[in-house]
Design a protein around this motif. Structure first.
Motif: not given
Length: 151
Positions: A42-50, A147-151
């Motif tokens: 999830a953290d990697r998926v978020w870094s790309v989605a971000r 989302c940054d706070r949740k990742a």
């Protein structure tokens, strides 16, 4: 109504991305995952989605994140611009609900209820699918911060 969009892609699906871009009704930027083989973390998926969300056009009203495995309808982006004019309030919009065994029954029931009522939208307190997500550009900085706070 102006919609900007960016494709979220992984280099291992380069052929899928080429097919997707051929089917879309305008050229789009592609953000390629720079982190190596797919992991699903999830953290990697978020870094790309971000990064995809941050590539929004500040002059647009809405921005779409389109996954590299999307299979778009004809005139997808132009059609979405028309549909977004009717969104009842600022919201994250998912133009794809999903189907099949991995879709929770509650989504399927919500879709049936909407069809029976002639409704165009299903409201939810969560994202229902991630193949394509659309957010008002004005909300993107707040969404990214949250989302940054949740990742």
């Amino acid at each position: 109504m102006r919609l900007s969009a960016t494709v979220m892609a992984h280099p291992e699906r380069r052929d899928d991305v080429a097919d997707l871009l051929d089917l879309l009704d305008r050229p789009l930027e592609v953000y390629w995952d720079p982190h190596g083989p797919p992991s699903g973390k999830a953290d990697r998926v978020w870094s790309v989605a971000r990064e995809v969300w941050l590539r929004h056009d500040p002059a647009a009203d809405w921005h779409a994140l389109i996954q590299d495995d999307a299979v778009p309808s004809l005139d997808l982006l132009a059609s979405l611009e028309k549909a977004l004019e009717r969104v009842p309030a600022p919201a994250i919009v998912s133009p794809y609900l999903g189907q099949g065994v991995r879709v929770p029954r509650r989504w399927e029931q919500a879709a049936r209820t909407a069809d029976a009522r002639g409704a165009s939208w299903i409201r939810s307190d969560r994202v229902l699918w991630g193949v394509c997500l659309i957010a008002p550009v004005s909300l993107i900085p707040h969404m990214v911060e949250w989302c940054d706070r949740k990742a």
